[in-house]
Motif scaffolding. Structure first.
Motif, PDB file in Angstrom:
ATOM      1  N   ARG A  15     -24.271  67.096  16.340  1.00  0.00           N
ATOM      2  CA  ARG A  15     -24.218  66.700  17.516  1.00  0.00           C
ATOM      3  C   ARG A  15     -22.762  67.402  18.163  1.00  0.00           C
ATOM      4  O   ARG A  15     -21.993  67.749  17.332  1.00  0.00           O
ATOM      5  CB  ARG A  15     -24.077  65.439  17.822  1.00  0.00           C
ATOM      6  CG  ARG A  15     -25.542  64.786  17.656  1.00  0.00           C
ATOM      7  CD  ARG A  15     -25.417  63.174  17.982  1.00  0.00           C
ATOM      8  NE  ARG A  15     -26.783  62.659  18.149  1.00  0.00           N
ATOM      9  CZ  ARG A  15     -27.726  62.724  19.113  1.00  0.00           C
ATOM     10  NH1 ARG A  15     -27.370  63.270  20.317  1.00  0.00           N
ATOM     11  NH2 ARG A  15     -28.932  62.346  18.927  1.00  0.00           N
ATOM     12  N   CYS A  16     -22.561  67.632  19.351  1.00  0.00           N
ATOM     13  CA  CYS A  16     -21.644  68.123  20.142  1.00  0.00           C
ATOM     14  C   CYS A  16     -20.477  67.357  19.861  1.00  0.00           C
ATOM     15  O   CYS A  16     -20.495  65.789  20.078  1.00  0.00           O
ATOM     16  CB  CYS A  16     -22.046  68.225  21.467  1.00  0.00           C
ATOM     17  SG  CYS A  16     -20.519  69.071  22.428  1.00  0.00           S
ATOM     18  N   GLU A  17     -19.291  67.783  19.483  1.00  0.00           N
ATOM     19  CA  GLU A  17     -18.278  67.062  19.027  1.00  0.00           C
ATOM     20  C   GLU A  17     -17.355  66.484  20.518  1.00  0.00           C
ATOM     21  O   GLU A  17     -16.714  65.665  20.556  1.00  0.00           O
ATOM     22  CB  GLU A  17     -17.196  67.744  18.367  1.00  0.00           C
ATOM     23  CG  GLU A  17     -17.557  67.959  16.882  1.00  0.00           C
ATOM     24  CD  GLU A  17     -18.590  69.205  16.921  1.00  0.00           C
ATOM     25  OE1 GLU A  17     -18.890  69.620  15.498  1.00  0.00           O
ATOM     26  OE2 GLU A  17     -18.861  69.845  17.723  1.00  0.00           O
ATOM     27  N   SER A  18     -17.800  67.260  21.616  1.00  0.00           N
ATOM     28  CA  SER A  18     -17.236  66.905  22.758  1.00  0.00           C
ATOM     29  C   SER A  18     -17.672  65.699  23.481  1.00  0.00           C
ATOM     30  O   SER A  18     -17.098  64.747  24.126  1.00  0.00           O
ATOM     31  CB  SER A  18     -17.049  68.017  23.810  1.00  0.00           C
ATOM     32  OG  SER A  18     -16.344  67.874  24.969  1.00  0.00           O
ATOM     33  N   CYS A  19     -19.153  65.914  23.698  1.00  0.00           N
ATOM     34  CA  CYS A  19     -19.876  64.862  24.512  1.00  0.00           C
ATOM     35  C   CYS A  19     -20.991  64.073  23.752  1.00  0.00           C
ATOM     36  O   CYS A  19     -21.499  62.996  24.332  1.00  0.00           O
ATOM     37  CB  CYS A  19     -20.555  65.579  25.579  1.00  0.00           C
ATOM     38  SG  CYS A  19     -21.919  66.740  25.122  1.00  0.00           S
ATOM     39  N   GLY A  20     -21.087  64.466  22.535  1.00  0.00           N
ATOM     40  CA  GLY A  20     -22.131  63.490  21.805  1.00  0.00           C
ATOM     41  C   GLY A  20     -23.601  63.849  21.771  1.00  0.00           C
ATOM     42  O   GLY A  20     -24.074  63.225  21.196  1.00  0.00           O
ATOM     43  N   LYS A  69      -9.517  64.495  24.040  1.00  0.00           N
ATOM     44  CA  LYS A  69     -11.077  64.773  24.217  1.00  0.00           C
ATOM     45  C   LYS A  69     -11.362  65.602  22.875  1.00  0.00           C
ATOM     46  O   LYS A  69     -10.922  66.374  22.537  1.00  0.00           O
ATOM     47  CB  LYS A  69     -11.175  65.344  25.477  1.00  0.00           C
ATOM     48  CG  LYS A  69     -11.012  64.392  26.587  1.00  0.00           C
ATOM     49  CD  LYS A  69     -11.455  65.451  27.754  1.00  0.00           C
ATOM     50  CE  LYS A  69     -11.145  64.638  29.049  1.00  0.00           C
ATOM     51  NZ  LYS A  69     -11.587  65.326  30.444  1.00  0.00           N
ATOM     52  N   ARG A  77     -27.109  66.308  21.560  1.00  0.00           N
ATOM     53  CA  ARG A  77     -27.453  66.891  20.501  1.00  0.00           C
ATOM     54  C   ARG A  77     -27.206  68.453  20.811  1.00  0.00           C
ATOM     55  O   ARG A  77     -27.106  68.968  21.847  1.00  0.00           O
ATOM     56  CB  ARG A  77     -29.170  66.426  20.285  1.00  0.00           C
ATOM     57  CG  ARG A  77     -29.969  67.159  21.640  1.00  0.00           C
ATOM     58  CD  ARG A  77     -31.290  66.724  21.393  1.00  0.00           C
ATOM     59  NE  ARG A  77     -32.200  67.276  22.531  1.00  0.00           N
ATOM     60  CZ  ARG A  77     -32.976  68.228  22.365  1.00  0.00           C
ATOM     61  NH1 ARG A  77     -32.951  68.928  21.273  1.00  0.00           N
ATOM     62  NH2 ARG A  77     -33.827  68.791  23.425  1.00  0.00           N
ATOM     63  N   ASN A 135     -13.047  68.046  20.502  1.00  0.00           N
ATOM     64  CA  ASN A 135     -13.281  69.349  20.508  1.00  0.00           C
ATOM     65  C   ASN A 135     -12.699  70.112  21.653  1.00  0.00           C
ATOM     66  O   ASN A 135     -13.005  71.269  22.100  1.00  0.00           O
ATOM     67  CB  ASN A 135     -14.938  69.564  20.686  1.00  0.00           C
ATOM     68  CG  ASN A 135     -15.144  71.138  20.029  1.00  0.00           C
ATOM     69  OD1 ASN A 135     -14.586  71.625  19.129  1.00  0.00           O
ATOM     70  ND2 ASN A 135     -16.433  71.548  20.538  1.00  0.00           N
ATOM     71  N   CYS A 152     -24.620  72.955  22.617  1.00  0.00           N
ATOM     72  CA  CYS A 152     -24.647  71.619  23.245  1.00  0.00           C
ATOM     73  C   CYS A 152     -25.862  71.612  24.303  1.00  0.00           C
ATOM     74  O   CYS A 152     -26.121  72.585  25.228  1.00  0.00           O
ATOM     75  CB  CYS A 152     -23.354  71.308  23.967  1.00  0.00           C
ATOM     76  SG  CYS A 152     -23.497  69.956  25.047  1.00  0.00           S
ATOM     77  N   CYS A 165     -21.803  70.682  28.230  1.00  0.00           N
ATOM     78  CA  CYS A 165     -20.795  70.004  28.546  1.00  0.00           C
ATOM     79  C   CYS A 165     -19.628  70.719  28.812  1.00  0.00           C
ATOM     80  O   CYS A 165     -19.516  72.011  28.408  1.00  0.00           O
ATOM     81  CB  CYS A 165     -20.317  69.097  27.613  1.00  0.00           C
ATOM     82  SG  CYS A 165     -19.751  69.621  25.857  1.00  0.00           S
TER      83      CYS A 165
END
Length: 406
Positions: free
Chosen positions: A334-339, A210, A341, A212, A378, A382
């Motif tokens: 964007r958040c590297e974990s869930c994409g 997953k 913004r 990040n 995020c 997330c």
């Protein structure tokens, strides 16, 4: 300066206007919140499960950093069931100053466990039960307790649940019928057995890592392994109050003066003067705004806009379009974990440098040299249900800029 620390008369209330920004102040007096503080050492939602040590290391020198801020960032109006904390660290080594990765931030979040959806068991004389969550609506009406939540001040000291600490700053399917039988494994197919041992012994790497989600390869270090901490202060909070006249002037001139800069590439003294003038306008706006509440160390406004220290660096280009250019702002990554913004949540301002370094014996050149530290988080907050997660967030640092004046 707005009278945040004293009682103001009714006659004086008309002289000030309140913004959506909540200001944080460093204080030695207890505020009733033992979580939020500047300096000192961090604490965790689950002391038995701290973050991996890599989050505390400078990306320049790989040494351990010092805590600048720990914030109880519960947001009942946005994430009513989540517990959140924000942590900001910085490297104090001179060689790392003004380099990317010497200041880092991460979000700590605990989400409630997902409730398994239970399907009614077939029975001859039994009717399917009505979901329990409909009972409150049937008796009292409305959409449930969450509908009564107001836009909670992220600095407020009240909390709607016993599990979540007070905030000072504002599907599973049904079992298969085949589960009754144990799985039959072919004798001549050792692959599942090999995979089973690999899982149990954790041999190899995760086939679907997953983003990040930092692997705990190194445990959080002992306190003695960190550099000496900054002096710890509690955080107090008040809504930002500004004199009305400067705000009106800012609104009237914002479209033509804010972040104005010469992008024509002109050479010579005129181009240099225009550049310095643009720099001065942004910095002057920053200075004037801070000067009205000069003891502030933190500015908080979830999904708000940062107060830029400079209008000409890479951080500024994420929030504004320089004069003479077309197109949209770049925005935060964007958040590297869930994409999802990222949105602005808070920024640290130079008053924090003064508070943390005023009692330390050091030369002026050895202190911190940032103008503001902007933290974007995020928008979905997330995390994994039922456990404490750590997610590194975006940090934009605008460093001190010295422009030669005539």
């Amino acid at each position: 300066m707005a009278p945040y620390d004293s009682e103001s008369s009714d006659d004086g209330d008309d002289d000030y206007s309140t913004t959506n920004v909540v200001l944080g102040y460093a204080t030695t007096d207890p505020t009733g919140d033992e979580v939020s503080h500047v300096g000192g050492h961090p604490s965790w939602l689950d002391p038995k499960h701290p973050p991996p040590a890599t989050l505390a290391k400078c990306k320049v020198c790989n040494g351990y950093m010092s805590l600048l801020l720990q914030l109880n960032a519960d947001l009942q109006q946005h994430f009513p069931h989540d517990e959140r904390r924000l942590h900001v660290f910085c490297c104090r080594k001179k060689i790392c100053s003004k380099k990317i990765g010497s200041i880092r931030a991460f979000r700590e979040v605990r989400k409630p466990e997902l409730r398994e959806k239970r399907e009614p068991q077939p029975a001859v004389d039994t009717q399917p039960q009505r979901p329990l969550q409909d009972l409150g609506t049937a008796l009292f009406g409305g959409s449930g307790p969450s509908s009564t939540l107001s836009a909670a001040n992220p600095f407020s000291t009240s909390s709607s649940t016993a599990q979540a600490p007070a905030n000072p700053f504002s599907s599973l399917g049904s079992p298969s019928a085949l589960a009754a039988k144990p799985p039959q494994r072919p004798v001549d197919d050792p692959a599942p057995l090999t995979q089973s041992f690999a899982d149990k012994l954790k041999i190899g790497s995760d086939p679907d890592p997953k983003p990040n989600n930092v692997e705990v390869t190194e445990p959080w270090p002992e306190t003695s392994e960190f550099p000496p901490p900054f002096t710890s202060f509690y955080l107090d909070a008040y809504p930002e109050e500004l004199e009305k006249e400067p705000i009106e002037l800012t609104k009237a001139e914002a479209s033509k003066t804010q972040y104005d800069m010469d992008d024509s590439g002109g050479a010579g003294a005129a181009g240099k003067d225009d550049f310095e003038s643009a720099l001065d306008k942004t910095f002057q706006k920053f200075s004037d705004r801070i000067a009205q509440n000069p003891e502030q160390v933190l500015r908080y406004e979830f999904k708000g806009e940062p107060l830029l220290y400079s209008g000409t660096d890479g951080v500024a280009s994420r929030f504004v379009v320089p004069h003479g250019k077309s197109g949209a702002v770049r925005g935060m990554p964007r958040c590297e974990s869930c994409g999802a913004r990222r949105v602005f949540e808070l920024q640290l301002v130079p008053g924090l440098i003064y508070e943390l370094e005023k009692d330390e014996a050091m030369d002026l050149e050895d202190g911190m040299e940032w103008g503001t530290i902007i933290v974007g988080t995020c928008a979905n907050n997330c995390g994994e249900a039922g456990s404490v997660c750590f997610r590194e967030e975006w940090v934009g640092v605008q460093w001190e800029e010295r422009v030669a004046r005539k």
